[in-house]
Design a protein around this motif. Structure first.
Motif, PDB file in Angstrom:
ATOM      1  N   ARG A 116     -17.512 -26.299  49.482  1.00 35.22           N
ATOM      2  CA  ARG A 116     -17.081 -27.701  49.582  1.00 35.22           C
ATOM      3  C   ARG A 116     -16.933 -28.322  48.190  1.00 35.22           C
ATOM      4  O   ARG A 116     -15.934 -28.994  47.905  1.00 35.22           O
TER       5      ARG A 116
ATOM      6  N   LEU B 183     -17.944 -27.226  55.520  1.00 35.50           N
ATOM      7  CA  LEU B 183     -17.992 -26.039  54.670  1.00 35.50           C
ATOM      8  C   LEU B 183     -19.342 -25.918  53.971  1.00 35.50           C
ATOM      9  O   LEU B 183     -20.041 -26.918  53.774  1.00 35.50           O
TER      10      LEU B 183
ATOM     11  N   LEU C 137     -13.814 -30.495  55.443  1.00 33.19           N
ATOM     12  CA  LEU C 137     -14.463 -30.313  54.146  1.00 33.19           C
ATOM     13  C   LEU C 137     -15.979 -30.394  54.272  1.00 33.19           C
ATOM     14  O   LEU C 137     -16.703 -29.592  53.665  1.00 33.19           O
TER      15      LEU C 137
END
Length: 243
Positions: free
Chosen positions: A166, A161, A158
């Protein structure tokens, strides 16, 4: 002898992330309103001749009906989009994460249709362990554990990103899990305290299912927006043969 043409046939499909999200949002609103109406029919014990048919067709907590099929389709769409991203990320360090996400959403799509998770609803376990009403639906216990493991495993993924992706992924996850898992726990308390056939318990069900559908809309928008940042167009080739 008939010659097989080798010409390429182009069937361009233009997809706008915002347009798709807007149309899905309208669909969610319509399904929610239909679910509220079907809930009213259920609470009033089907006052009209066709009210039971309408309830079975649009009950948000039902199976093999329009809301369930819609949710299953959107989850399958997420799986397909993740599969496309996976195909672009074969050399990426997070390739396996994308691939696993695609498989998870494929499972969620099937579960939405066939309710595999209900196998884990075991009343005898709830009664013998005297579980808190929060765990009325016993599947939420392994469900919460799996969500925790997933969050821990995917934290680095995550964080790598882009900021917008995100942020949208995080919001989608909070809304979807908050509906599917969080409101399921709240629903257990409401069912114990107020009974199943009450407006309060029904409200909990409507909020739960609506949050799940909204979470998926946000996730679909996030995936399409991310895809557009990776590549402006995607070529899908289909080969047809007799054998």
């Amino acid at each position: 002898m008939q010659q097989v043409s080798s010409d390429t046939v182009e069937l361009p499909i233009h997809i706008s992330a915002k347009t798709v999200a807007r149309r899905l949002s309208v669909t969610v609103m319509c399904l929610t309103l239909a679910g509220i109406l079907s809930g009213y029919f259920w609470l009033s014990k089907f006052p009209l001749p066709a009210s039971k048919w309408f309830y079975e067709l649009f009950n948000l907590d039902g199976e093999f009906n329009i809301p369930a099929w819609y949710s299953s389709f959107t989850l399958l769409f997420c799986s397909g989009l993740l599969k496309v991203i996976t195909a672009m990320k074969t050399k990426d360090r997070y390739f396996v994460y994308w691939k696993t996400l695609s498989l998870i959403f494929l499972y969620l799509s099937l579960d939405e249709t066939f309710s595999f998770h209900e196998i884990l609803i075991i009343p005898s376990v709830r009664e013998s362990l005297h579980l808190n009403p929060v765990f009325y639906e016993t599947w939420v216990i392994p469900g919460a554990v799996l969500v925790g493991v997933f969050a821990f495993k995917y934290l680095k993924f995550l964080l790598h990103l882009p900021y917008k992706t995100r942020y949208l992924f995080l919001i989608a996850a909070i809304v979807y899990v908050g509906g599917g898992l969080g409101m399921e726990m709240v629903g257990g308390v409401l069912r114990i305290d107020f009974g199943r056939r009450t407006i309060i318990s029904l409200t909990g069900i409507i909020v739960e299912e609506s949050l799940e559908m909204v979470g998926i809309v946000i996730f679909i928008y996030a995936l399409l927006a991310y895809l557009s940042s990776l590549r402006e167009s995607i070529q899908l080739k289909i080969y047809v043969s007799e054998k």
